[in-house]
Design a protein around this motif. Structure first.
Motif, mmCIF file in Angstrom:
data_model
loop_
_atom_site.group_PDB
_atom_site.id
_atom_site.type_symbol
_atom_site.label_atom_id
_atom_site.label_comp_id
_atom_site.label_asym_id
_atom_site.label_seq_id
_atom_site.Cartn_x
_atom_site.Cartn_y
_atom_site.Cartn_z
ATOM 1 N N PRO A 189 25.356 -22.273 -7.023
ATOM 2 C CA PRO A 189 25.171 -23.608 -6.182
ATOM 3 C C PRO A 189 25.307 -24.780 -7.107
ATOM 4 O O PRO A 189 24.885 -24.775 -8.445
ATOM 5 N N HIS A 190 25.790 -25.950 -6.600
ATOM 6 C CA HIS A 190 26.046 -27.179 -7.650
ATOM 7 C C HIS A 190 25.192 -28.214 -6.675
ATOM 8 O O HIS A 190 25.564 -28.495 -5.356
ATOM 9 N N SER A 191 24.319 -29.120 -7.383
ATOM 10 C CA SER A 191 23.661 -29.971 -6.717
ATOM 11 C C SER A 191 24.584 -31.286 -6.297
ATOM 12 O O SER A 191 24.351 -31.769 -5.183
ATOM 13 N N GLY A 192 25.715 -31.278 -7.159
ATOM 14 C CA GLY A 192 26.657 -32.418 -6.662
ATOM 15 C C GLY A 192 27.417 -32.078 -5.339
ATOM 16 O O GLY A 192 28.018 -32.762 -4.722
ATOM 17 N N LEU A 193 27.474 -30.908 -5.004
ATOM 18 C CA LEU A 193 28.067 -30.360 -3.907
ATOM 19 C C LEU A 193 26.981 -29.890 -2.661
ATOM 20 O O LEU A 193 27.229 -29.078 -1.890
#
Length: 206
Positions: A189-193
């Motif tokens: 997971p990516h915080s920016g996504l």
């Protein structure tokens, strides 16, 4: 001591890929000093390389390119106990274009952001980018944070994958890399996504 033949030493180094790209005296296209994140996929790609060290002191160098919007690793390559060459960069460019566009050149302007390493600023690399219709951009000298998207991937790969794994030698690293990068693209997971993985983000954006 016997005299050292400098030309022979140079030939051996060139054969082993231990020399830098030939200096062409040409300047980079332009310096990129704006926002790295792109609002749409396939508008800006970021490329960089990193090192992972094994316990026996062997080193694997990984070259990659990722999309500045969806963060997917579009293409990558790795080499053990050798430097990143211009040939590797040029092959990476071709592979990235083929994977994202299914063609031999991009259908619209795509920026290629990298540092000022010799493999990236070589004349042959510029010629390849031009043939693929890629627009070369370069971060300011000694300002790696200007390519923060790539730096974030480097930190993630080392922190969440390499540091939690026993790596006795370079062959072990090379064997594990495909699974690491696949997990990064498909699961991580990516915080920016909004805490989606790159490919989940791409599927939802389609």
């Amino acid at each position: 001591m016997p005299t050292v033949n400098a030309k022979r030493v140079l030939r051996i180094m060139q054969h082993q890929g231990m020399t830098l790209e030939r200096h062409t005296a040409s300047c980079p296209s332009r310096t990129h000093d704006g926002i790295v994140i792109a609002l749409r996929s396939n508008t800006r790609w970021c490329s960089d390389h990193l090192e992972i060290h094994a316990r026996n002191r062997e080193v694997v160098r990984i070259l990659f390119v990722l999309d500045a919007c969806d963060r997917e690793i579009i293409a990558w390559s790795a080499v053990a106990n050798a430097g990143v060459s211009g040939v590797m960069v040029r092959d990476l460019m071709v592979t990235a274009v083929e994977r994202r566009f299914g063609a031999t050149k991009v259908t619209h302007t795509v920026e290629w952001l990298s540092d000022n390493g010799s493999a990236y600023i070589a004349k042959d690399t510029a010629d390849t980018a031009r043939a693929l219709s890629l627009r070369l951009l370069f971060t300011p000298v000694r300002s790696s944070e200007s390519n923060g998207m790539s730096e974030a991937f480097v930190k993630t790969l080392k922190r969440d994958y390499a540091r939690v794994t026993i790596l006795p030698d370079a062959d072990t690293i090379l064997a594990l890399l495909p699974a690491w990068i696949e997990d990064y693209c498909e699961v991580h997971p990516h915080s920016g996504l909004k805490f989606r993985s790159p490919r989940e983000f791409i599927r939802l954006s389609a």
